[in-house]
Design a protein around this motif. Structure first.
Motif, short mmCIF file in Angstrom:
data_model
loop_
_atom_site.label_atom_id
_atom_site.label_comp_id
_atom_site.label_asym_id
_atom_site.label_seq_id
_atom_site.Cartn_x
_atom_site.Cartn_y
_atom_site.Cartn_z
N GLY A 1 11.18 4.17 3.54
CA GLY A 1 9.81 4.68 3.66
C GLY A 1 8.76 3.60 3.59
O GLY A 1 7.83 3.56 4.41
N ILE A 2 8.89 2.68 2.63
CA ILE A 2 7.83 1.68 2.47
C ILE A 2 7.86 0.65 3.60
O ILE A 2 6.81 0.12 3.98
CB ILE A 2 7.92 0.99 1.10
N PHE A 3 9.02 0.37 4.17
CA PHE A 3 9.07 -0.61 5.25
C PHE A 3 8.83 0.03 6.62
O PHE A 3 8.60 -0.69 7.59
CB PHE A 3 10.39 -1.37 5.23
N GLY B 1 6.53 8.96 6.06
CA GLY B 1 7.92 8.60 5.79
C GLY B 1 8.31 8.76 4.34
O GLY B 1 9.51 8.84 4.01
N LEU B 2 7.33 8.80 3.44
CA LEU B 2 7.63 8.95 2.02
C LEU B 2 8.06 10.36 1.66
O LEU B 2 8.47 10.60 0.53
CB LEU B 2 6.40 8.57 1.19
N ARG C 1 0.82 -1.20 0.00
CA ARG C 1 0.00 0.00 0.00
C ARG C 1 0.86 1.25 0.00
O ARG C 1 0.48 2.28 -0.59
CB ARG C 1 -0.92 -0.01 1.22
N MET C 2 2.01 1.20 0.64
CA MET C 2 2.92 2.34 0.61
C MET C 2 3.41 2.60 -0.81
O MET C 2 3.44 3.75 -1.27
CB MET C 2 4.11 2.08 1.53
N LEU C 3 3.76 1.54 -1.52
CA LEU C 3 4.19 1.71 -2.91
C LEU C 3 3.06 2.24 -3.77
O LEU C 3 3.28 3.12 -4.63
CB LEU C 3 4.70 0.37 -3.47
N LEU C 4 1.86 1.74 -3.56
CA LEU C 4 0.71 2.21 -4.33
C LEU C 4 0.49 3.70 -4.09
O LEU C 4 0.27 4.47 -5.04
CB LEU C 4 -0.54 1.43 -3.94
N ALA C 5 0.55 4.12 -2.83
CA ALA C 5 0.38 5.54 -2.53
C ALA C 5 1.45 6.39 -3.19
O ALA C 5 1.18 7.47 -3.72
CB ALA C 5 0.40 5.75 -1.01
N PHE C 6 2.67 5.89 -3.19
CA PHE C 6 3.78 6.63 -3.80
C PHE C 6 3.57 6.79 -5.30
O PHE C 6 3.74 7.88 -5.86
CB PHE C 6 5.09 5.89 -3.51
N PHE C 7 3.15 5.72 -5.96
CA PHE C 7 2.94 5.78 -7.41
C PHE C 7 1.75 6.67 -7.76
O PHE C 7 1.77 7.37 -8.77
CB PHE C 7 2.73 4.38 -7.98
#
Length: 584
Positions: A306-308, A314-315, A261-267
């Protein structure tokens, strides 16, 4: 590197600052504070009232905001004023790095900082995250420009900004460690040594030992004076010392944000920076640009951390190297020769039309992602959901068109046309995302930059309490309020002008005038009460989110949620009709 000044450079930086102010201050106090925001704002309010509360490890925000509360007024706008103002000044940071990345990329970076969705969202939140980013980058900029005293001041302010600072320091420290390890295995000649003098991570200290003493002195004075509000609130220093343990505890604390979900939010929030930075990274790999490779390493380290860490805030440390790479590539893409402008313009228009068509298809899917209307399509026969086939087909046509331009005209024309078409499209998307992340587009939308949900009917609840107070005692803030069984700093903040008492259980022998509880049938108190329920907030149902739901979130910021209700109880004798019926 070339650091020649641009024409009207200073005015352009101020223009970027005005743009940043617009995104950060328009209707800043319109939405209620969340629980995490209200927790800090209440501490600032207590300091303004002369109390000595136990402070969270974000003393810079709490102490600076308490000054505003003491001088002006405790409102939602003032609670978010300091982060919004400090976050706006972030656009001036690239000015101090012109020697590293050149004047034009630095100016482009200032405008990217102005409307980046993540930076806008964090600047509109009552907290110290954006303060940590801004102060640390200013300290770094002053350091490389050999300004000792400002370096110490900004470093001290960064240390007072909270746990978010340590994520940035850790990313920079690991980047430097990996760079030193890589360089120790490479035999470099004199030319590469000269090139490294202009790199972002410099091996030599720009500040001499003679200048280090005033820098340390200004750092200590900033910590003492700023961390204690000029000795009016000494417990600010203890709050500062707890910021590192707080950050370390975040690695093991439970979070609904998984790495995926962190990666999805970043993208989703950073497509503009991702696309342009990807072009820059590819070019750096092909040309073996040490400058781009170092920024790429910083980007990779920050992204992994950030993602972990599994907290959206954190991003923010990923955004800085990402947009720096994007600004450098955008500056290079501006070098379009006069004889190729027509071809590049045609490619830009054609690709933009396809991108808009693709977005319309995505929006159509997002309206109801679970709807399936079978249709017969050429070459494929009966298709259960033709909308996805249209989306995939349009994307394939886009790729084929770009390849045909590269083969038919030139790879350079294809690269420039693709770069500018995606830049224009993603710039418009980023402006919309920044507007949405500010909470102005859809107040009830789900924004992953916000750590907790916003209260939905806070204004209606407060209006009801004020009305009852006014027609019972003649003043809107006269009646005290008892809160039972609800742990919500946001609720206490909404009722901050009333005398609020938070209890775990009600005394059966006492009948307080106003009581707020979770949903229940009766208070079991000596007096009669009238109750009205309110939707306080909506909690995300993470376990019920399925893959199609993310289409709705991408376009409309909607996900499955559950309403949390509260009930306002008013004693019956407070109402005029009840008093008339009991009158002799």
């Amino acid at each position: 590197m070339n650091s020649s000044r641009l024409k009207n450079e200073g005015w352009l930086y101020w223009l970027a600052f005005l743009l940043a102010l617009g995104f950060r201050f328009i209707q800043l106090g319109a939405s209620p504070l969340t629980d995490s925001e209200a927790n800090l704002a209440l501490q600032a309010l207590h300091i303004a009232q002369g109390k000595s509360p136990l402070l969270d490890p974000q003393p810079a925000y709490i102490l600076f905001t308490s000054i505003l509360f003491a001088i002006i007024e405790s409102t939602n706008f003032m609670a978010r004023f300091v982060p919004a103002l400090i976050g706006s000044t972030l656009v001036f940071v690239p000015y101090f790095f012109r020697e590293k990345i050149n004047a034009r990329p630095a100016l482009i970076l200032a405008f990217l900082f102005a409307f980046d969705p993540g930076l806008v969202a964090l600047s509109r939140q009552a907290g110290g995250t954006i303060l940590a980013v801004t102060f640390l980058l200013f300290a770094w900029g002053m350091w490389i420009n050999r300004r000792a005293i400002p370096t110490g001041i900004f470093a001290g302010l960064a240390l007072l900004s909270g746990p978010s600072l340590w994520a940035g320091i850790l990313a920079l420290a690991l980047t430097r460690f990996f760079l030193q390890g890589m360089q120790s295995r490479i035999n470099t000649d004199q030319s590469s040594i000269e090139n490294r003098k202009s790199e972002l991570v410099n091996q030599e200290s720009p500040i001499t030992n003679y200048q280090l003493q005033p820098a340390l002195l200004s750092l200590i004075l900033t910590l003492l004076l700023g961390g204690t509000l000029f000795f009016l609130s000494p417990n600010g220093l203890s709050a500062w010392l707890s910021s590192l343990p707080e950050y370390l505890a975040g690695w093991v604390s439970p979070s609904a944000m998984t790495p995926g979900r962190m990666l999805l939010a970043f993208f989703v929030y950073e497509p503009l920076g991702l696309f342009i930075a990807a072009l820059s990274i590819i070019r750096g790999f092909r040309t073996k640009s040490e400058h781009i490779n170092r920024l790429s390493l910083w980007l990779g380290v920050s992204l992994l951390l950030g993602i972990f860490y599994r907290q959206a805030t954190g991003l923010v440390w990923v955004i800085v190297p990402l947009l720096t790479l994007a600004a450098m590539e955008l500056s290079r893409s501006m070098n379009i020769r006069s004889e190729e402008r027509v071809e590049v313009g045609v490619v830009v228009m054609a690709v933009l039309i396809l991108l808009i068509y693709i977005w319309f298809n995505i929006s159509n899917i997002a309206v109801n992602p679970y709807t399936q209307i079978p249709a017969v399509m050429p070459f494929f026969g009966e298709v259960q959901n033709p909308r996805y086939m249209i989306l995939y087909g349009a994307s394939a046509i886009l790729i084929v068109c770009i390849m045909m331009v590269g083969f038919g005209w030139s790879p350079r024309t294809a690269r420039l046309g693709t770069a500018w078409s995606f830049t224009i499209f993603f710039s418009v998307y980023s402006l919309a995302a920044a507007w949405g992340a500010s909470g102005l587009r859809n107040p009830t939308g789900v924004e992953l930059w916000t750590p907790d949900p916003k209260p939905l009917q806070a204004d209606l609840l407060l209006a009801s309490v004020n009305d009852i107070s006014e027609f019972s005692l003649g003043h809107v803030n006269s009646q005290p309020v008892t809160i039972m069984g609800i742990d919500s700093p946001a609720l206490e903040w909404v009722l901050r002008n009333h005398a609020v008492e938070v209890v775990s259980a009600l005394d059966p022998q006492v009948a307080p005038p106003l009581v707020i509880t979770p949903p229940m049938d009766d208070l079991s108190l000596p007096s009669a009460y009238r109750g009205q329920d309110f939707t306080w907030r909506q909690t995300l149902l993470w376990d019920q989110i399925r893959n199609p739901d993310w289409w709705s979130w991408l376009v409309y910021r909607q996900l499955p949620r559950e309403n949390e209700m509260i009930v306002l109880w008013a004693r019956d004798d407070l109402f005029p009709d009840a008093r008339e019926n009991t009158a002799p």
